[in-house]
Design a protein around this motif. Structure first.
Motif, PDB file in Angstrom:
ATOM      1  N   MET A 311     -12.806 -33.319   1.912  1.00 43.64           N
ATOM      2  CA  MET A 311     -12.665 -31.915   2.285  1.00 43.64           C
ATOM      3  C   MET A 311     -13.731 -31.070   1.629  1.00 43.64           C
ATOM      4  N   LEU A 312     -13.842 -29.854   2.096  1.00 41.47           N
ATOM      5  CA  LEU A 312     -14.605 -28.846   1.380  1.00 41.47           C
ATOM      6  C   LEU A 312     -13.602 -27.836   0.824  1.00 41.47           C
ATOM      7  N   SER A 313     -13.771 -27.507  -0.451  1.00 33.75           N
ATOM      8  CA  SER A 313     -12.920 -26.507  -1.071  1.00 33.75           C
ATOM      9  C   SER A 313     -13.797 -25.406  -1.638  1.00 33.75           C
ATOM     10  N   ALA A 314     -13.199 -24.244  -1.869  1.00 31.62           N
ATOM     11  CA  ALA A 314     -13.946 -23.136  -2.462  1.00 31.62           C
ATOM     12  C   ALA A 314     -13.328 -22.786  -3.800  1.00 31.62           C
ATOM     13  N   SER A 315     -14.154 -22.224  -4.668  1.00 33.00           N
ATOM     14  CA  SER A 315     -13.683 -21.836  -5.980  1.00 33.00           C
ATOM     15  C   SER A 315     -12.964 -20.500  -5.905  1.00 33.00           C
ATOM     16  N   ALA A 316     -11.819 -20.400  -6.590  1.00 39.01           N
ATOM     17  CA  ALA A 316     -11.084 -19.135  -6.620  1.00 39.01           C
ATOM     18  C   ALA A 316     -11.889 -18.075  -7.362  1.00 39.01           C
ATOM     19  N   ARG A 317     -12.894 -18.503  -8.101  1.00 37.27           N
ATOM     20  CA  ARG A 317     -13.678 -17.579  -8.910  1.00 37.27           C
ATOM     21  C   ARG A 317     -14.933 -17.090  -8.217  1.00 37.27           C
ATOM     22  N   THR A 318     -15.196 -17.595  -7.025  1.00 38.18           N
ATOM     23  CA  THR A 318     -16.452 -17.229  -6.370  1.00 38.18           C
ATOM     24  C   THR A 318     -16.502 -15.720  -6.133  1.00 38.18           C
ATOM     25  N   SER A 319     -17.706 -15.164  -6.291  1.00 35.44           N
ATOM     26  CA  SER A 319     -17.823 -13.730  -5.993  1.00 35.44           C
ATOM     27  C   SER A 319     -18.210 -13.513  -4.529  1.00 35.44           C
ATOM     28  N   HIS A 320     -18.349 -14.601  -3.785  1.00 33.34           N
ATOM     29  CA  HIS A 320     -18.713 -14.458  -2.362  1.00 33.34           C
ATOM     30  C   HIS A 320     -17.765 -15.248  -1.478  1.00 33.34           C
ATOM     31  N   PRO A 321     -16.474 -14.938  -1.487  1.00 34.55           N
ATOM     32  CA  PRO A 321     -15.524 -15.727  -0.699  1.00 34.55           C
ATOM     33  C   PRO A 321     -15.861 -15.743   0.793  1.00 34.55           C
ATOM     34  N   LYS A 322     -16.354 -14.628   1.303  1.00 36.18           N
ATOM     35  CA  LYS A 322     -16.656 -14.557   2.735  1.00 36.18           C
ATOM     36  C   LYS A 322     -17.788 -15.525   3.096  1.00 36.18           C
ATOM     37  N   GLU A 323     -18.872 -15.449   2.333  1.00 39.00           N
ATOM     38  CA  GLU A 323     -20.030 -16.296   2.618  1.00 39.00           C
ATOM     39  C   GLU A 323     -19.673 -17.780   2.466  1.00 39.00           C
ATOM     40  N   VAL A 324     -18.906 -18.078   1.429  1.00 40.10           N
ATOM     41  CA  VAL A 324     -18.515 -19.461   1.187  1.00 40.10           C
ATOM     42  C   VAL A 324     -17.685 -19.988   2.360  1.00 40.10           C
ATOM     43  N   THR A 325     -16.781 -19.147   2.862  1.00 38.39           N
ATOM     44  CA  THR A 325     -15.941 -19.578   3.977  1.00 38.39           C
ATOM     45  C   THR A 325     -16.757 -19.742   5.253  1.00 38.39           C
ATOM     46  N   GLN A 326     -17.718 -18.852   5.441  1.00 36.55           N
ATOM     47  CA  GLN A 326     -18.607 -19.007   6.605  1.00 36.55           C
ATOM     48  C   GLN A 326     -19.357 -20.330   6.524  1.00 36.55           C
ATOM     49  N   PHE A 327     -19.729 -20.686   5.320  1.00 39.51           N
ATOM     50  CA  PHE A 327     -20.432 -21.946   5.109  1.00 39.51           C
ATOM     51  C   PHE A 327     -19.539 -23.125   5.509  1.00 39.51           C
ATOM     52  N   ILE A 328     -18.287 -23.101   5.024  1.00 42.77           N
ATOM     53  CA  ILE A 328     -17.363 -24.192   5.346  1.00 42.77           C
ATOM     54  C   ILE A 328     -17.145 -24.263   6.858  1.00 42.77           C
ATOM     55  N   ASP A 329     -16.933 -23.090   7.467  1.00 42.89           N
ATOM     56  CA  ASP A 329     -16.701 -23.032   8.916  1.00 42.89           C
ATOM     57  C   ASP A 329     -17.854 -23.679   9.683  1.00 42.89           C
ATOM     58  N   PHE A 330     -19.074 -23.327   9.280  1.00 42.84           N
ATOM     59  CA  PHE A 330     -20.256 -23.877   9.937  1.00 42.84           C
ATOM     60  C   PHE A 330     -20.310 -25.391   9.768  1.00 42.84           C
ATOM     61  N   MET A 331     -20.028 -25.857   8.539  1.00 42.33           N
ATOM     62  CA  MET A 331     -20.158 -27.277   8.247  1.00 42.33           C
ATOM     63  C   MET A 331     -19.132 -28.146   8.975  1.00 42.33           C
ATOM     64  N   VAL A 332     -17.953 -27.581   9.291  1.00 43.03           N
ATOM     65  CA  VAL A 332     -16.955 -28.410   9.980  1.00 43.03           C
ATOM     66  C   VAL A 332     -16.977 -28.246  11.500  1.00 43.03           C
TER      67      VAL A 332
END
Lengths: 428, 323
Positions: A311-332
């Motif tokens: 899986m891909l997971s994101a850090s709860a501490r990230t200061s860019h949750p939106k960008e990180v999620t866009q990244f995951i969305d693109f990758m899957v």
């Protein structure tokens, strides 16, 4: 000497003071974050485990992503499985985990308990990530207590990999619905006729024991502990040890020396239980031809198999949750990414990517066929939860299994030790 | 310059004796500034020591008495970690493995170092080359790549296995055998005898030639000369080497980690103390327990060092004449 006040010394003093100050300054600035520069561009950190080959592919997919999202830069880092988790733990403890990272089911609860993982549900609702088009409900693998902690990139399931040449030579043919008795008889035949041990050490593989337990109405893990008792494990390991003695299972000593190669590809065993997408490895390492075979059953029907996933997971501490999620969305979801990655991290999880990638090599085709057949035969169940500490428990299972296989520990001692270590791991 | 030094040397104790109370307020701005400059120049080292050594040590001393998984707040548990250690079969195993490694490896290494140093102390042709050649493994021995080389040398069907089989006894590869794998690490450390050898060589050079000449006149054979002249004369150097190598051996980690493919196995055959410490701290998230282990190791090494220092009265010979 002490009273002389020449200017030279003062200059030196000043220089020393200045450089000390500069060092101090450098130290403070060095710690500062670097994301968020003037033009609105954002940098996210992405790490994973895997070999060089995977890194090459991932880097190509990142290039595609950065082209589509020019304001997001991705900084990468990768290690082998073990080093990855050692480094990750240290980073996470220091409050500095990567923004997005590869994850597996054994680590979800562990890092959820430590509040490291971002619940992606809110991002799904915000429209940054789509959970549609995933095959066979595989997103369930990333769910813990109603939170979506990981998004599958590929699915895999436990399989039996056999050395086709050796099995043919011995005249043994695996078939769907065969029982453990059939299987062990087959191993004996293989050993009698070819002198090659039939299996490389089934009894040390936690995920296989899980299947066996599931076939018998139990499971390896319960919600916050083990799903079996000492008597169960004593039986499993005693049988395993006796089969090593009988020569039908590879001597753990040999397995140890073959590492990092598998004993199956080294020709020191004729079959091995592993994740289906790992099969690629054997053809790369070994000289024989390798194929996938059905998991033995207890009742002639149920294999206990389920779909697991990277899986891909994101850090709860990230200061860019939106960008990180866009990244995951693109990758899957992006079909081009699917084409590049292939089955490197399991059978592609979304229908977009699954349809986009047409495997050219025989091994990949066989893996896809295997998962399709397994799904069609209706044996797939749902994955059991992995409590926090599951990774440590798996390592202890492998280690103690190897110890007793070498005859270094008595089975009863190993079982006791395993339960002690598991207890400590769940509590840590 | 020489005069200034003598001056300071002579006057300082006198001043201290005369006005002990006045020393603190002694107003010598030049001296104070000089001290300040000294501390400033040392400041990078001091900062490094405080931040990277002293700080973590104090922290680990605290963690040793807590239950700490790196993420949640450490929970005070008193001596629990220490008592747990003695009940833990893997901890006992790690002590056993480390003790074996130290007791077998260190003497072997020093014997070889001394033996080769004795051979190389004589003037021969190409001596410089031999010294360099024997010293080389010490330079590269601690590297990860040598660990990998060792792993493949001692596997089933590799050079060592085949040589043994040829010589008529079959053990198989050492790397995969729980009983033999430790000797693989011992061989690796013994192979690096170059560092103590160089120190022995320096010690041998210091032994006055007259002593040998006199002994030869008296009809002492080579063995006698070694036992009664060489050994006592180089005993301070020997003591230094024993101390250094023993402490060093206790800290073995890298070779065990690499040769065992990071598992410290098989069957915990290479589970040296630091390896177990590392597993507990960084794999099993038991940082409290790992810290306690670290302090236990420090205590053990301190104890061994103390015993060695105590024993030197009996066998280390220092030249008494104060020159």
């Amino acid at each position: 000497m002490g009273t002389s006040r020449n200017p030279e010394r003062r200059t030196i003093l000043k220089a020393a003071g200045a450089s000390a100050a500069a060092l101090g300054l450098a130290a403070t600035t060095g710690c500062g974050g670097e994301s968020g520069s003037g033009n609105g561009a954002v940098t996210i950190r992405y790490s994973w485990w895997g070999a060089e080959e995977r890194a090459k592919k991932i880097n190509r997919t990142i290039a595609l992503f950065e082209k589509k999202y020019p304001k997001i830069k991705v900084k990468t880092d990768f290690q082998t499985y073990q080093s990855f988790w050692e480094k990750f733990q240290t980073q996470a403890a220091g409050g500095n985990p990567p923004d997005v990272f590869q994850n597996a089911v054994a680590f979800l609860r562990k890092y959820d308990k430590r509040r490291i993982l971002l619940d992606l549900k809110s991002q799904v609702q915000a429209g940054n990530l789509s959970l549609d088009h995933f095959r066979a409900d595989v997103t369930k693998v990333g769910e813990v207590d109603g939170k979506q902690l990981g998004i599958p990139v590929g699915s895999n399931t436990m399989a039996l990999v056999v050395d086709k040449k050796v099995f043919q030579k011995a005249g043994v043919e695996p078939h769907a619905g065969w029982t453990w008795d059939d299987y062990f008889k087959a191993l004996k035949t293989v050993h009698d006729r070819t002198k090659v041990p039939g299996d490389t050490g089934y009894f040390t593989i936690m995920y296989l024991y899980d299947l066996y337990l599931r076939q018998n109405g139990k499971a390896f893990f319960a919600k916050d502990g083990l799903g079996f008792d000492q008597a169960d494990l004593t039986e499993w390991w005693t049988d395993g040890y006796n089969r090593v003695k009988a020569g039908i299972v590879t001597d753990p000593k040999v397995v140890q020396q073959d590492m990092p190669k598998s004993s199956l590809s080294a020709g020191h065993g004729a079959s091995e239980f592993t994740w289906d997408n790992f099969t690629v490895r054997y053809s790369a390492e070994g000289d024989s031809t390798y194929g996938l075979a059905p998991i033995p059953t207890t009742d002639g029907k149920h294999t206990g198999q389920y779909l697991a996933s990277l899986m891909l997971s994101a850090s709860a501490r990230t200061s860019h949750p939106k960008e990180v999620t866009q990244f995951i969305d693109f990758m899957v979801h992006d079909p081009e990414v699917g084409k590049i990655m292939g089955y490197d991290r399991g059978i592609l999880a979304t229908t977009e990517q699954y349809a986009a990638y047409q495997p050219a090599d025989a091994v990949s085709k066989e893996i896809a066929q295997y998962e399709e057949d397994t799904a069609k035969s209706g044996v797939l169940g749902t994955i059991t939860p992995h409590p926090s500490g599951a990774d440590t428990v798996e390592a202890a299972f492998l280690r103690l299994g190897g110890d007793l296989g070498q005859g270094k520990t008595k089975v009863t001692d190993a079982v006791k030790q395993f339960f002690t270590e598991a207890e400590a791991a769940f509590q840590a | 310059m020489g005069r200034a030094v003598t001056l300071v040397k002579d006057s300082a104790p006198a001043a201290r004796k005369a006005r002990p109370a006045a020393r603190a307020t002694e107003g010598r701005p030049g001296r104070r500034r000089e001290n300040l400059a000294g501390y400033l120049f040392m400041s990078p080292w001091i900062a490094g020591f405080l931040l990277l050594t002293a700080g973590p040590m104090v922290a680990s001393l605290y963690f040793a008495f807590t239950d700490y998984n790196l993420f949640t707040t450490p929970k005070w548990v008193g001596f629990d970690n220490f008592t747990k250690m003695f009940d833990d079969p893997r901890w006992q195993k790690s002590v056993e493995v480390t003790a074996k490694y130290v007791i077998i490896g260190t003497p072997l290494k020093l014997l070889l170092a001394l033996g080769v140093a004795l051979l190389l102390a004589q003037s021969r042709r190409g001596q410089a080359f031999y010294r360099a050649a024997f010293y080389a493994p010490s330079l590269i021995g601690a590297s990860v790549s040598v660990g990998f080389v060792w792993r493949s040398l001692f596997s089933d069907g590799a050079v060592v296995d085949r040589t043994q089989t040829f010589l008529g006894f079959h053990v198989g590869g050492w790397v995969g055998s729980a009983d033999w794998v430790l000797y693989c690490l011992v061989a690796l450390t013994v192979w690096q005898f170059g560092a103590p050898m160089v120190i022995f060589l320096a010690g041998l050079k210091q032994v006055p030639k007259e002593l040998y000449e006199a002994a030869e006149m008296d009809g002492a054979g080579p063995l006698r000369r070694f036992w009664n002249i060489t050994l006592p004369m180089i005993s301070p150097v020997l003591f230094f080497n024993v101390l250094l190598e023993t402490i060093h051996s206790f800290q073995i980690f890298g070779s065990a980690y690499v040769v065992s493919n990071t598992y410290c196995g098989p069957a915990d055959g290479t589970l040296v103390y630091t390896c177990y410490l590392y597993q507990q701290g960084f794999k099993n998230s038991q940082m409290g327990f790992a810290s306690a282990m670290a302090w236990m190791l420090l205590l053990a090494v301190a104890l061994v060092t103390a015993v060695l220092f105590w024993s030197q009265k009996k066998w280390v010979h220092y030249e008494e004449d104060a020159r």
